[in-house]
Design an enzyme around this catalytic site. Structure first.
Site, PDB file in Angstrom:
ATOM      1  N   ARG A   1       0.820  -1.236   0.000  1.00 56.91           N
ATOM      2  CA  ARG A   1       0.000   0.000   0.000  1.00 56.91           C
ATOM      3  C   ARG A   1       0.845   1.274   0.000  1.00 56.91           C
ATOM      4  O   ARG A   1       0.378   2.350   0.358  1.00 56.91           O
ATOM      5  CB  ARG A   1      -0.966   0.027   1.184  1.00 56.91           C
ATOM      6  CG  ARG A   1      -1.985  -1.083   1.148  1.00 56.91           C
ATOM      7  CD  ARG A   1      -3.191  -0.725   1.986  1.00 56.91           C
ATOM      8  NE  ARG A   1      -4.186  -1.762   1.906  1.00 56.91           N
ATOM      9  CZ  ARG A   1      -4.268  -2.768   2.760  1.00 56.91           C
ATOM     10  NH1 ARG A   1      -3.417  -2.871   3.752  1.00 56.91           N
ATOM     11  NH2 ARG A   1      -5.210  -3.680   2.618  1.00 56.91           N
TER      12      ARG A   1
ATOM     13  N   LYS B   1       2.279  11.736 -11.611  1.00 58.24           N
ATOM     14  CA  LYS B   1       1.636  10.713 -12.450  1.00 58.24           C
ATOM     15  C   LYS B   1       2.513   9.467 -12.451  1.00 58.24           C
ATOM     16  O   LYS B   1       3.706   9.548 -12.757  1.00 58.24           O
ATOM     17  CB  LYS B   1       1.447  11.228 -13.882  1.00 58.24           C
ATOM     18  CG  LYS B   1       0.325  12.239 -14.006  1.00 58.24           C
ATOM     19  CD  LYS B   1       0.077  12.608 -15.460  1.00 58.24           C
ATOM     20  CE  LYS B   1      -1.084  13.588 -15.590  1.00 58.24           C
ATOM     21  NZ  LYS B   1      -1.266  14.059 -16.971  1.00 58.24           N
TER      22      LYS B   1
ATOM     23  N   GLU C   1       9.281  20.094 -24.313  1.00 61.55           N
ATOM     24  CA  GLU C   1       8.405  20.260 -23.144  1.00 61.55           C
ATOM     25  C   GLU C   1       8.722  21.571 -22.427  1.00 61.55           C
ATOM     26  O   GLU C   1       7.839  22.216 -21.871  1.00 61.55           O
ATOM     27  CB  GLU C   1       8.545  19.079 -22.173  1.00 61.55           C
ATOM     28  CG  GLU C   1       7.969  17.751 -22.676  1.00 61.55           C
ATOM     29  CD  GLU C   1       6.434  17.673 -22.690  1.00 61.55           C
ATOM     30  OE1 GLU C   1       5.762  18.632 -22.257  1.00 61.55           O
ATOM     31  OE2 GLU C   1       5.915  16.652 -23.167  1.00 61.55           O
TER      32      GLU C   1
ATOM     33  N   GLU D   1      -5.853  16.650 -12.368  1.00 59.90           N
ATOM     34  CA  GLU D   1      -6.147  16.985 -13.770  1.00 59.90           C
ATOM     35  C   GLU D   1      -7.636  17.002 -14.107  1.00 59.90           C
ATOM     36  O   GLU D   1      -8.094  16.363 -15.041  1.00 59.90           O
ATOM     37  CB  GLU D   1      -5.417  15.992 -14.708  1.00 59.90           C
ATOM     38  CG  GLU D   1      -5.205  16.546 -16.102  1.00 59.90           C
ATOM     39  CD  GLU D   1      -4.476  15.571 -17.015  1.00 59.90           C
ATOM     40  OE1 GLU D   1      -3.603  16.035 -17.735  1.00 59.90           O
ATOM     41  OE2 GLU D   1      -4.771  14.361 -16.992  1.00 59.90           O
TER      42      GLU D   1
ATOM     43  N   ARG E   1      -4.906  21.830 -14.914  1.00 65.11           N
ATOM     44  CA  ARG E   1      -3.697  21.045 -15.194  1.00 65.11           C
ATOM     45  C   ARG E   1      -3.640  20.628 -16.663  1.00 65.11           C
ATOM     46  O   ARG E   1      -2.567  20.334 -17.199  1.00 65.11           O
ATOM     47  CB  ARG E   1      -3.629  19.817 -14.273  1.00 65.11           C
ATOM     48  CG  ARG E   1      -2.357  19.002 -14.507  1.00 65.11           C
ATOM     49  CD  ARG E   1      -2.128  17.908 -13.502  1.00 65.11           C
ATOM     50  NE  ARG E   1      -0.916  17.174 -13.839  1.00 65.11           N
ATOM     51  CZ  ARG E   1      -0.261  16.388 -13.006  1.00 65.11           C
ATOM     52  NH1 ARG E   1      -0.695  16.227 -11.771  1.00 65.11           N
ATOM     53  NH2 ARG E   1       0.836  15.753 -13.386  1.00 65.11           N
TER      54      ARG E   1
ATOM     55  N   ASN F   1      -1.264  19.798 -21.266  1.00 64.14           N
ATOM     56  CA  ASN F   1      -1.498  18.939 -22.439  1.00 64.14           C
ATOM     57  C   ASN F   1      -1.398  19.713 -23.753  1.00 64.14           C
ATOM     58  O   ASN F   1      -1.622  19.151 -24.825  1.00 64.14           O
ATOM     59  CB  ASN F   1      -2.894  18.291 -22.362  1.00 64.14           C
ATOM     60  CG  ASN F   1      -2.995  17.361 -21.173  1.00 64.14           C
ATOM     61  OD1 ASN F   1      -1.984  16.862 -20.691  1.00 64.14           O
ATOM     62  ND2 ASN F   1      -4.198  17.141 -20.681  1.00 64.14           N
TER      63      ASN F   1
ATOM     64  N   HIS G   1       0.318  13.268 -29.563  1.00 66.73           N
ATOM     65  CA  HIS G   1       0.171  11.823 -29.321  1.00 66.73           C
ATOM     66  C   HIS G   1      -0.246  11.095 -30.596  1.00 66.73           C
ATOM     67  O   HIS G   1       0.173   9.958 -30.845  1.00 66.73           O
ATOM     68  CB  HIS G   1      -0.858  11.565 -28.215  1.00 66.73           C
ATOM     69  CG  HIS G   1      -0.293  11.780 -26.837  1.00 66.73           C
ATOM     70  ND1 HIS G   1      -1.067  12.134 -25.763  1.00 66.73           N
ATOM     71  CD2 HIS G   1       0.984  11.690 -26.366  1.00 66.73           C
ATOM     72  CE1 HIS G   1      -0.288  12.260 -24.688  1.00 66.73           C
ATOM     73  NE2 HIS G   1       0.959  12.006 -25.034  1.00 66.73           N
TER      74      HIS G   1
ATOM     75  N   HIS H   1       8.951  11.437 -28.114  1.00 65.82           N
ATOM     76  CA  HIS H   1       7.779  12.129 -27.560  1.00 65.82           C
ATOM     77  C   HIS H   1       7.847  13.647 -27.775  1.00 65.82           C
ATOM     78  O   HIS H   1       6.895  14.259 -28.270  1.00 65.82           O
ATOM     79  CB  HIS H   1       7.664  11.801 -26.063  1.00 65.82           C
ATOM     80  CG  HIS H   1       6.563  12.546 -25.388  1.00 65.82           C
ATOM     81  ND1 HIS H   1       5.231  12.223 -25.585  1.00 65.82           N
ATOM     82  CD2 HIS H   1       6.573  13.617 -24.544  1.00 65.82           C
ATOM     83  CE1 HIS H   1       4.477  13.057 -24.879  1.00 65.82           C
ATOM     84  NE2 HIS H   1       5.270  13.907 -24.239  1.00 65.82           N
TER      85      HIS H   1
HETATM   86  N1  GLY Z   1       2.766  15.491 -18.418  1.00 62.24           N
HETATM   87  C1  GLY Z   1       1.722  16.357 -18.068  1.00 62.24           C
HETATM   88  C2  GLY Z   1       1.284  16.235 -16.678  1.00 62.24           C
HETATM   89  O1  GLY Z   1       2.026  15.752 -15.833  1.00 62.24           O
HETATM   90  O2  GLY Z   1       0.168  16.579 -16.362  1.00 62.24           O
END
Ligand code: GLY
Length: 354
Positions: free
Chosen positions: A113, A135, A177, A227, A231, A235, A242, A257
């Site tokens: 956990r 993420k 990025e 998100e 957030r 994107n 993508h 990417h």
């Molecule tokens: N890669 C975009 C984010 O972390 O929301």
């Protein structure tokens, strides 16, 4: 340099041994695990190893590449953690690019956990993106990041010297990025970043820009960690990006990417002009800059329908709507802008004519 977010402490340094050594000593973990792939084992682990040699530590090696960001690799990591007696007082160190921090972050978040984990991103792309923001996850049934959780590393250690082993394309992939962060921030950040030549930049200068990029990302993450709204600014360039990434996947023209995002941003600036009145003059200047760094993608008219279908598969869409994050101006973001098939075809026609 140190950035304290609501979730993690991020150290940006050109002497990772000093900073990491101090934290490892303070942390008092009972066991330490270092997740690597064959590349980071060879090129990056030697920098870290002297710090952990006196500790009870286990190296976990996985194969590099998107195909290995899988349930079977995850099972392997969980198994090693279980067999060697890891528990919630153990520490998992994710040493690598975005695949390592995504998969390692998920393994660490779910094992018993949740055990503590830290990220040491070793590519420019993961330094400014994947390693911060919480993420984590793996690919599943052919879909990217289909299974995962939001959970943040305790610490992130960034040393731009790791970028020494990256080739030019991988550096530019991370740079894309950083350009995105500048565009969603404001005109000042954009004007500042484009003054730098990424091909000749020094480590200290790069660290300053990485820090600014993380500040911008964190500004959006802290407002909306899961998100649901703003957030999605992060994107920008990614919906078309993508689709381009998938179009060329497993072909001889496979793209990175950030390269896909660079061209995604070009297309989404066009859509921003169409839907949000983004200035055509500014668009022209930004497109010229990006095109000067990233070779144009070879896209044929017969592929337009496929690109449209791929956009439809993007998990950021809800129902049948094609949702985009667009810009009214630099730093003026509009999320969930609905674009039609006709808009996409017009954009691709314009892109191919550039
Ligand atoms: N890669 C975009 C984010 O972390 O929301």
């Amino acid at each position: 340099m140190q950035i304290q977010t609501n979730f993690s402490t991020i150290y940006i340094t050109t002497d990772i041994q000093k900073v990491l050594g101090k934290i490892l000593n303070e942390n008092q973990q009972n066991k330490t695990f270092i997740l690597v792939d064959e590349n980071t084992k060879k090129h990056c682990l030697p920098l870290i190893e002297p710090l952990v040699q006196s500790m009870d530590y286990t190296m976990i090696e996985i194969n590099s590449g998107e195909n290995y960001k899988s349930i079977s690799t995850l099972e392997k990591v969980w198994s090693i953690l279980a067999e060697t007696g890891a528990d919630r007082n153990s520490l998992l160190v994710n040493l690598g690019g975005g695949i390592i921090s995504d998969l390692g972050g998920f393994a660490g978040s779910t094992f018993k956990r949740g055990m503590k984990f830290i990220n040491i991103p070793t590519t420019l792309l993961s330094q400014v993106d994947a390693s911060v923001g919480g993420k984590t996850g793996i690919n599943f049934l052919g879909l990217k990041n289909e299974i995962g959780v939001f959970n943040h590393p305790k610490h992130v250690f960034i040393d731009s010297r790791f970028n020494r082993t990256l080739d030019k394309r991988n550096i530019l992939s991370g740079w894309a990025e950083m350009l995105k962060h500048a565009l969603i921030s404001d005109e000042k950040d954009w004007e500042k970043i484009i003054l730098h030549d990424i091909k000749t930049i020094g480590f200290k200068e790069l660290n300053q820009l990485i820090a600014r990029s993380i500040h911008i990302k964190n500004h959006f993450v802290e407002q909306d960690p899961r998100e649901k709204g703003i957030r999605k600014a992060l994107n920008f360039g990614h919906t078309m990006g993508h689709a381009f990434e998938s179009l060329f996947m497993n072909t001889q023209n496979e793209i990175l990417h950030g390269e896909a995002v660079a061209h995604g941003m070009i297309c989404e600036l066009f859509l921003s002009n169409m839907h949000c009145g983004f200035s055509i003059e500014k668009m022209g200047k930004i497109v010229k800059y990006i095109m000067g760094l990233y070779s144009k993608l070879k896209i044929e008219i017969i592929e337009f329908d496929k690109i449209f279908d791929l956009i439809g598969h993007d998990k950021k869409n809800e129902g049948h709507k094609l949702n985009f994050t667009l810009l009214e101006d630099l730093g003026k973001i509009k999320v969930n802008v609905n674009c039609s098939k006709d808009d996409i075809i017009k954009t691709l026609n314009w892109y191919t004519s550039l």
